[in-house]
Design an enzyme around this catalytic site. Structure first.
Site, PDB file in Angstrom:
ATOM      1  N   HIS A  51       0.830  -1.196   0.000  1.00  0.00           N
ATOM      2  CA  HIS A  51       0.000   0.000   0.000  1.00  0.00           C
ATOM      3  C   HIS A  51       0.869   1.253   0.000  1.00  0.00           C
ATOM      4  O   HIS A  51       2.077   1.179   0.148  1.00  0.00           O
ATOM      5  CB  HIS A  51      -0.937   0.018   1.217  1.00  0.00           C
ATOM      6  CG  HIS A  51      -0.215   0.023   2.523  1.00  0.00           C
ATOM      7  ND1 HIS A  51       0.079  -1.135   3.212  1.00  0.00           N
ATOM      8  CD2 HIS A  51       0.305   1.028   3.263  1.00  0.00           C
ATOM      9  CE1 HIS A  51       0.728  -0.830   4.323  1.00  0.00           C
ATOM     10  NE2 HIS A  51       0.885   0.481   4.369  1.00  0.00           N
ATOM     11  N   ALA A  52       0.212   2.389  -0.163  1.00  0.00           N
ATOM     12  CA  ALA A  52       0.843   3.708  -0.012  1.00  0.00           C
ATOM     13  C   ALA A  52      -0.035   4.498   0.939  1.00  0.00           C
ATOM     14  O   ALA A  52      -1.182   4.125   1.214  1.00  0.00           O
ATOM     15  CB  ALA A  52       0.944   4.413  -1.356  1.00  0.00           C
TER      16      ALA A  52
END
Length: 132
Positions: A51-52
């Protein structure tokens, strides 16, 4: 953000015959600490992350053992950094995709974060991240 904004931070190390001591204070990292957690007992072949974050910044430290951090930016650049020293931290700014893999046996990944948990801050779809 680009991968040019990531960096390795030296964490102060106090050496003593009784053992080493490292300290993380707000003057070591460029954000106020709002959350600390750690990853451990990660099964062989597994990965974490994927994820970011829109806003959150993180400092990752290999407290024990080693692991690889695979970083991607929205420009399609990728970098892999191996963490294996408890007095070195990887500063990851917001809007950088991260995956943590290749955990050695007994590895512990300490994460120091600039924000408390907020699901709305996550980008969990890589294609959506690339189009941000």
């Amino acid at each position: 953000m680009s991968l040019n904004n990531i960096k390795i931070i030296d964490i102060p190390k106090i050496t003593d015959v009784r053992g080493n001591l490292s300290v993380i204070e707000n003057d070591v990292i460029p954000f106020n600490i709002k959350r600390v957690y750690y990853l451990y007992d990660v099964p062989s072949g597994s990965y974490r992350g994927g994820h970011a974050h829109k806003k959150l910044q993180q400092l990752l430290i290999a407290i024990s053992g080693s692991f690889d951090v695979v970083l991607n930016d929205i420009h399609g650049h990728q970098q892999i950094i191996t963490l294996n020293k408890p007095n070195k931290g990887l500063l990851i700014p917001n809007m950088v995709w991260r995956e943590i893999e290749e955990f050695s046996s007994g590895a512990i990944c300490l994460v120091v974060a600039s924000e408390t948990y907020n699901e709305d801050d996550y980008i969990r779809d890589f294609k959506q991240f690339l189009s941000s």
